[in-house]
Motif scaffolding. Structure first.
Motif, mmCIF file in Angstrom:
data_model
loop_
_atom_site.group_PDB
_atom_site.id
_atom_site.type_symbol
_atom_site.label_atom_id
_atom_site.label_comp_id
_atom_site.label_asym_id
_atom_site.label_seq_id
_atom_site.Cartn_x
_atom_site.Cartn_y
_atom_site.Cartn_z
ATOM 1 N N THR A 8 6.329 7.992 4.835
ATOM 2 C CA THR A 8 6.364 6.531 4.810
ATOM 3 C C THR A 8 7.519 5.924 5.561
ATOM 4 N N GLU A 9 8.553 6.680 5.766
ATOM 5 C CA GLU A 9 9.742 6.079 6.338
ATOM 6 C C GLU A 9 9.565 5.733 7.807
ATOM 7 N N LEU A 10 9.753 4.505 8.121
ATOM 8 C CA LEU A 10 9.887 4.067 9.499
ATOM 9 C C LEU A 10 8.842 4.628 10.451
ATOM 10 N N HIS A 35 7.779 -4.241 -5.173
ATOM 11 C CA HIS A 35 9.144 -3.827 -4.847
ATOM 12 C C HIS A 35 9.308 -2.327 -5.067
ATOM 13 N N THR A 38 7.533 -0.621 -2.176
ATOM 14 C CA THR A 38 8.158 -0.676 -0.849
ATOM 15 C C THR A 38 9.608 -0.202 -0.857
ATOM 16 N N HIS A 39 10.276 -0.266 -1.975
ATOM 17 C CA HIS A 39 11.691 0.120 -1.993
ATOM 18 C C HIS A 39 11.995 1.312 -2.880
ATOM 19 N N GLU A 53 4.854 -14.122 -0.894
ATOM 20 C CA GLU A 53 5.854 -13.351 -0.160
ATOM 21 C C GLU A 53 5.187 -12.187 0.543
ATOM 22 N N PHE A 54 5.744 -11.871 1.686
ATOM 23 C CA PHE A 54 5.140 -10.845 2.530
ATOM 24 C C PHE A 54 6.031 -9.609 2.586
ATOM 25 N N SER A 55 5.384 -8.458 2.542
ATOM 26 C CA SER A 55 6.124 -7.227 2.813
ATOM 27 C C SER A 55 5.133 -6.221 3.377
ATOM 28 N N SER A 56 5.642 -5.101 3.840
ATOM 29 C CA SER A 56 4.711 -4.120 4.400
ATOM 30 C C SER A 56 5.257 -2.727 4.204
ATOM 31 N N ARG A 57 4.344 -1.805 4.249
ATOM 32 C CA ARG A 57 4.743 -0.400 4.182
ATOM 33 C C ARG A 57 3.636 0.424 4.812
ATOM 34 N N LYS A 67 -0.996 1.131 7.873
ATOM 35 C CA LYS A 67 0.027 0.117 7.641
ATOM 36 C C LYS A 67 -0.542 -0.919 6.684
ATOM 37 N N GLN A 69 -0.198 -4.485 4.968
ATOM 38 C CA GLN A 69 0.460 -5.793 4.934
ATOM 39 C C GLN A 69 0.201 -6.371 3.559
#
Ligand SMILES: Nc1nc2c(ncn2[C@@H]2O[C@H](COP(=O)(O)OP(=O)(O)OP(=O)(O)O)[C@@H](O)[C@H]2O)c(=O)[nH]1
Ligand SMILES: [Mg+2]
Lengths: 240, 719
Positions: A8-10, A35, A38-39, A53-57, A67, A69
Motif C-alpha cells: 500500500t505504501e506510495l 483514518h 489510510t493511516h 472529506e477526501f482521502s485515498s489509498r 486506487k 478515492q
C-alpha cells in the motif's frame, strides 16, 4: 496490518481507480474507520465531519493495484438536509455503510441510508455494511446475527470492525473492491463508461485491454486463494 | 727418508758404554741394523726382482730402480749385501749365481738403471718443455686476443651505455605517454558520451525511458564535472569548454526530446477523467523542472487538455449522466434548485480533489497523505506548478457552472431557498478555496456566485421588508394579536435562522456568529419594528377604540419570542426589548391613569400635580374638602371592586407576565399617589380642617401600607 505495508505504501501506478463513499449516522465512526484504513492509527478526538472529506489509498488485490478515492461524508442531518453529502453519492462504485453496534438507532436508520445510496449512486453500487466499534462488546445493542440478517435481506456484504483496534478495518474496503472487480470481469460494469465509479489506471493497460476482455487470473481462478492472500477474515463464515 | 733410516732407539743407549772407535761404531751400526722394517723389505724385494726377472722386464726394473734410487743415498751396500742372504734363508744354485753377479754388479747396475731412468726423464721433460713452449705461445696469443676483446668490449660497453641511456629515457617517455593516454582515455570516458548514449538522447526511436534517462544523467554529470574542471585554475580551459559545449548541446537536445514527448503525452490525456501519470512521465516532468520555460509550455498543453477533458466530463455528467443514463444527468434535477446546484458543486469538488491527486502523482509528491479539508501549506516548487495547473484544469468548469447556478439563483422566488442556495455556494466556495486558494479562477467564480446568490437573497428579503412596511392592518380585525403579515414574516425569519444555525460549524466566536447574521436580522427585523407601531397608530386613528398599544406590545413580544432561541440574535433581542420597554412604560402610564380615573382619584391627583407652589391644596377646586371626600369615597369603593386584581385592558396582552408587571407597576404608582395625597392633606400649609379625619373616613384610612397590602404588593413595606 504490517503485511499490507508493501502493498500500500506510495504505490505510484494502479490498474483501477474506484470511488467509494462512506456513509451512516453521525458518530458511528466513519471518519475513524477511514483514518484507520489510510493511516493505520486511531483518530483521537474525532470531530463531526463538516460536509465531505477526501482521502485515498492504494491497495493490492491479487495482481491488481487499486486506487481508492474515499469520500467521507458527514452523518449529521444538517448536511443531508442541505444537499451537501448526498450529492457525493453520484457515480460512486462502492459504499461503506457504517453503523455503531452500540447504537440501536444508528442501525435502525440504515434503510434510509441504503435507499439514498441506491437511488443516487451508480446502479452497480457495491455496498458493504460495517458494524463499527466491535471493541465495545459490553455496550452492544445490535446483535451480529440481526445485522447479518438485515444485510442478507438487503443484498449487501456485512462485517463488524473496530476503528479503535484496527480489527477488520481493511476488510470492508477490500471486499468491496473485489466485488467491483468481479462485476467488471463479468462484464456487468464497464470502467470505460462515465458514472461507473471505476476507471482504468494506467493508460497503457487500457490500450492493451480496450479491445479484449480483461482477465483477472487470481480473481477468477481462485477466490479462496485471493481471500487467503488478502487475509480477509471471511473464511470463518462471518460474511454473507 | 726418515722412514727408511733404521730406528736407533732400541740399541745405542745401552750398547755403548765407552767411546768406541769409528769402525766399531760402524760395525755396531751394521750389526744393529735391523732390516725387518717395511722399507728395507721393500728395497730388497725390488732388488731380488731385479735379479730374478730378466732385466728385460723394463717395468719391473724401473720399479726396482725407483726403489733403489730411493735407498741409494742411505743404504750401505755391504750392509745390504749381507742382509740379503740373512733375509732369504734358502740359497739355491741358480740363485747363487745371480746373487754373485748381483754382488759384483749391483752398483753399476743400479747406476745404469738410474742413468737410464734419468734419460727417460730427460726425454720426457724435454717433451714437456717443448709442449710448454707451445702452450706459452698459445697463451701469448690468447692474451693478445683477450686484450683485443677487452678493448672491443670496452668500446662496445661505452657504445651501449648511450644506447641504454637512450632506451631508459625512451622507456620513461613511453611510460609517460601511456599514462597520459590512460588519463586521456579516462577523461574521454568520463567526459564524452558513448555512441549508445548519444543515440538514446538524440534518436527518435529510443523512447523516453530508463535508457534515455541514464544517458541524460551521464550528460548532466559530465557537464557538472566540466564545471568543476573549468573552475580549477591550472587546467587548460579549451578541452573543458569544448566538452561543455558539446554536452550542453546534447543536453538541450535531451530536454527538447523530453519536452516534445511530454507535450505528446499530455495531449493524449484528453480522454481520461482521471489524470494518471506513468512513472516515466513523472520523471520527465521532474527533469523538465530544470527548464522551466519548456515545462511551462508543455504543461500549458496539459492544462488545456485537462481543462477540456474535465469540461467534457462535466458536460457529460450534466446532460447525459452515467452508463445508460444512470446515474441520472444532473440537469434532470434542475427543478430542485438545491439538489441541482449541490450536485454540480459536488461534482466539481470531486473533480478538483481527483485532479489534485493526479497532479500530485505527476509531480511526484503523491503520498503526502492529507485530507482535502486540511489547509494546504505551500511547500516546494512543485506546489506552485500544481496550483497553477489545478487552477487552469478546473477553472474551465466555472463557466458552465456559473450559467446554471446564476439561472437557478435568479429564478428563485422563495427567499429561504435563496438563502439555502447562498449558503450552499458559500460552503463549497470555502471548501474548495482551501484546496485551490482564493485567487484561483474557480474560487473567484464561486465567490462571484456566492456574492450573487447573497445579493439575490438580500434583494428578496429587502423586498419582504418593503412589502411588510406597506402592508396595512385590517381595520375590521378587532384583535390585538400579531397580524398575519408579521406571522408570515416571522416564519421566513425562523427558517432562515434555522438554516444559519445549521451552517455554523460550532467553532466560531459569539461575535462571529452574531456578525454572520447581523445584516439579515437588520433587514428582516427592523422593518417589522418600524412597521408595527406606525401601522398601529394609523389604525388607531381609524379605530380609536382598538387598543394599538397592546397590539404593538403583543407583536413585539412575539418577535422577541421568535429571536430568543438563538444566542446570536442577542443584539437584536436587546433592541426589541428596548422597544418593548417603551411600550410597557406607555401602557403602564395609561393603565395608571385609567385606574385613577376608575377609582375617582384622577382630578385630585391632577390638582396635586398642577397647583401653584404656594397655593394651599384645599384651595384648588378639585381638591376642596368636599370634592376630596367624594374622591376618597369613590376610591374606597373601587378598592373593593374587581379592578384591583383584574384589568380589562391588560387581559388582551398575550404575555401574561408583562400584563401582570404593567398592572403591578400601575397599582404601585396609584399607591404612591395616594401616599402623597395623604401627606399633603395632613400638612398644615394645605389648610384642611381635620384632614386626618377626612382621610380616615374611608378605606384605606390614610394608611398607605394598608393600601400596598390590598394591592398585594411588596413595595408597601419599603414605602
Ligand atoms: N470504542 C470505539 N470508539 C470509536 C470507534 N470508532 C469511532 N469511535 C468513536 O466514535 C466517535 C465518532 O467517531 P467519528 O469517526 O467522528 O464519527 P463519524 O461517523 O465520522 O461522525 P460524523 O462525521 O459526524 O458523521 C468518536 O468519539 C470516536 O472516538 C471504535 O471502533 N471503537
Ligand atoms: Mg466523520
Amino acid at each position: 496490518m504490517g503485511d499490507y505495508e508493501d502493498a500500500t505504501e506510495l504505490m505510484e501506478t494502479y490498474d483501477f481507480l474506484m470511488k467509494y463513499i462512506v456513509i451512516g449516522e453521525a458518530g458511528t465512526g466513519k471518519s475513524c474507520l477511514l483514518h484507520q484504513f489510510t493511516h493505520n492509527t486511531f483518530k483521537d478526538h474525532s470531530q463531526h465531519t463538516i460536509g465531505v472529506e477526501f482521502s485515498s489509498r492504494t491497495v493490492k488485490l491479487g495482481e491488481k493495484r487499486i486506487k481508492l478515492q474515499l469520500w467521507d461524508t458527514a452523518g449529521q442531518e444538517r448536511f443531508r438536509g442541505r444537499s451537501v453529502t448526498r450529492s457525493y453519492y453520484r457515480g460512486a462504485a462502492g459504499a461503506i455503510l457504517v453503523y455503531d453496534i452500540t447504537s440501536r438507532q444508528s442501525f435502525l436508520n440504515l434503510s434510509r441510508w441504503l435507499a439514498d445510496a441506491r437511488a443516487l449512486a451508480s446502479p452497480h453500487l457495491v455496498t458493504v455494511l460495517v458494524g463499527n466499534k466491535s471493541d465495545k462488546e459490553e455496550d452492544r445493542e445490535v446483535e451480529w446475527a440481526e445485522a447479518s440478517k438485515w444485510a442478507a435481506e438487503n443484498d449487501v456484504h456485512f462485517l463488524e470492525a473496530s476503528s479503535l483496534t484496527g480489527d477488520n478495518v481493511e476488510a470492508p474496503f477490500l471486499l468491496c473492491a473485489r466485488s467491483i472487480l468481479l462485476a467488471i470481469e463479468s462484464g456487468a460494469l464497464d470502467p470505460e463508461k462515465a458514472g461507473s465509479g471505476v476507471s482504468y489506471g494506467d493508460r497503457a493497460l487500457r490500450r492493451v485491454n480496450s479491445s479484449s476482455r480483461l482477465s483477472f487470473g487470481s480473481l477468477s481462478g481462485g477466490r479462496r486463494k485471493s481471500t487467503v492472500k488478502l487475509r480477509l477474515p471471511l473464511t470463518g463464515g462471518r460474511c454473507c | 727418508m726418515s722412514t727408511l733410516s733404521p730406528p736407533p732407539r732400541p740399541t745405542p743407549p745401552s750398547a755403548s758404554p765407552q767411546p768406541p772407535n769409528p769402525i766399531s761404531l760402524r760395525l755396531y751400526k751394521v750389526l744393529a741394523a735391523s732390516f725387518d722394517d717395511d722399507a728395507t723389505r721393500e728395497a730388497i724385494r725390488t732388488l731380488s726382482d731385479l735379479y730374478i726377472a730378466p732385466p728385460a722386464k723394463g717395468k719391473e726394473v724401473r720399479r726396482d730402480d725407483d726403489a733403489d734410487l730411493d735407498d741409494a743415498d742411505e743404504l750401505d751396500v755391504p750392509a745390504r749385501a749381507q742382509a740379503k742372504p740373512g733375509g732369504r734363508g734358502i740359497d739355491e744354485a741358480a740363485a747363487t749365481a745371480v746373487v754373485a753377479r748381483a754382488r759384483k754388479n749391483l752398483r753399476r747396475d743400479v747406476d745404469t738403471m738410474l742413468a737410464a731412468s734419468s734419460r727417460k726423464f730427460l726425454a720426457a721433460f724435454g717433451e714437456v718443455d717443448k709442449q710448454l713452449d707451445i702452450l706459452q705461445e698459445h697463451i701469448g696469443t690468447m692474451r693478445e686476443r683477450c686484450d683485443e676483446a677487452q678493448t672491443q668490449l670496452r668500446q662496445t660497453s661505452d657504445a651501449c651505455r648511450t644506447l641504454l641511456d637512450r632506451a631508459g629515457s625512451l622507456r620513461e617517455e613511453r611510460h609517460e605517454v601511456a599514462m597520459r593516454q590512460n588519463i586521456v582515455s579516462l577523461f574521454l570516458a568520463r567526459f564524452t558520451l558513448s555512441e549508445d548514449e548519444k543515440e538514446a538522447i538524440t534518436s527518435r526511436d529510443v523512447p523516453v525511458g530508463k535508457r534515455f534517462f541514464a544517458a541524460m544523467d551521464r550528460a548532466e554529470k559530465i557537464r557538472d564535472d566540466c564545471r568543476v574542471l573549468l573552475s580549477g585554475a591550472d587546467v587548460q580551459p579549451t578541452a573543458g569548454l569544448e566538452i561543455t559545449l558539446a554536452t550542453s548541446a546534447l543536453l538541450e537536445q535531451a530536454y527538447d526530446k523530453l519536452f516534445r514527448w511530454c507535450c505528446a503525452e499530455f495531449r493524449l490525456m484528453a480522454r481520461d477523467t482521471q489524470l494518471d501519470a506513468s512513472p516515466a512521465l513523472r520523471e520527465a516532468v521532474r527533469r523538465l523542472q530544470q527548464r522551466p520555460e519548456l515545462l511551462t509550455e508543455a504543461l500549458a498543453h496539459l492544462a488545456q487538455t485537462r481543462e477540456s477533458a474535465l469540461l467534457a466530463a462535466f458536460t457529460g455528467a450534466l446532460t447525459r449522466g452515467g452508463v445508460g443514463g444512470l446515474p441520472r444527468p444532473i440537469e434532470l434535477h434542475a427543478h430542485d434548485p438545491l439538489r441541482y446546484a449541490g450536485d454540480m458543486l459536488a461534482w466539481v469538488h470531486q473533480a478538483l480533489a481527483a485532479e489534485r491527486e493526479g497532479l500530485e502523482g505527476l509531480f511526484g509528491v503523491a503520498g503526502r497523505r492529507r485530507m482535502v479539508g486540511a489547509v494546504r501549506t505551500r511547500e516546494g516548487p512543485e506546489e506552485a506548478w500544481m496550483s497553477e495547473m489545478l487552477d487552469r484544469a478546473v477553472g474551465g468548469l466555472g463557466a458552465p457552472l456559473k450559467v446554471r447556478v446564476m439561472q437557478t439563483v435568479r429564478s428563485q422566488e422563495s427567499s429561504i431557498t435563496s438563502y439555502k442556495l447562498a449558503n450552499l455556494l458559500q460552503f463549497y466556495m470555502l471548501t474548495m478555496q482551501r484546496t485551490i486558494g482564493e485567487d484561483a479562477v474557480l474560487s473567484r467564480t464561486l465567490q462571484e456566485l456566492t456574492d450573487a446568490s447573497y445579493k439575490a437573497f438580500f434583494d428578496a428579503i429587502d423586498a419582504l421588508g418593503r412589502a411588510l412596511l406597506r402592508a396595512p392592518l385590517d381595520l375590521d380585525d378587532h384583535s390585538v394579536s400579531p397580524p398575519l403579515a408579521i406571522l408570515d414574516h416571522a416564519q421566513v425569519l425562523r427558517e432562515i435562522m434555522a438554516v444559519y444555525e445549521s451552517s455554523l460549524l460550532g467553532d466560531e466566536s459569539a461575535e462571529e456568529q452574531t456578525a454572520g447574521f447581523r445584516a439579515i436580522l437588520d433587514r428582516l427585523v427592523d422593518p417589522a419594528l418600524e412597521m408595527v407601531p406606525a401601522a398601529a397608530e394609523a389604525k388607531q386613528r381609524q379605530r380609536p377604540r382598538w387598543d394599538g398599544t397592546v397590539f404593538v406590545l403583543n407583536t413585539l413580544e412575539y418577535l422577541l419570542g421568535v429571536l430568543e432561541p438563538f444566542a446570536w440574535t442577542q443584539e437584536k433581542q436587546e433592541v426589541v426589548k428596548g422597544r418593548i420597554a417603551g411600550v410597557v412604560a406607555q401602557l403602564t402610564e395609561e393603565h395608571y391613569n385609567t385606574i385613577l380615573r376608575d377609582a375617582g382619584l384622577d382630578e385630585v391627583a391632577a390638582a396635586l400635580e398642577s397647583r401653584q407652589p404656594d397655593e394651599p391644596l384645599s384651595r384648588v377646586p378639585a381638591a376642596q374638602a368636599g370634592r376630596l371626600q367624594q374622591a376618597l369615597d369613590a376610591f374606597s369603593g373601587w378598592l373593593s371592586g374587581a379592578g384591583v386584581v383584574h384589568a380589562e385592558r391588560l387581559a388582551a396582552v398575550d404575555a401574561r407576565r408583562v400584563a401582570g408587571d404593567v398592572h403591578s407597576a400601575a397599582l404601585g404608582r396609584v399607591a404612591e399617589t395616594y401616599g402623597r395625597l395623604c401627606e399633603e392633606v395632613r400638612r398644615a400649609e394645605n389648610r384642611y380642617e381635620a384632614g386626618a379625619t377626612l382621610l380616615g373616613g374611608s378605606r384605606p384610612f390614610g394608611q398607605v401600607h394598608l393600601l400596598w397590602q390590598i394591592f398585594g404588593l411588596e413595595g408597601g413595606a419599603a414605602a
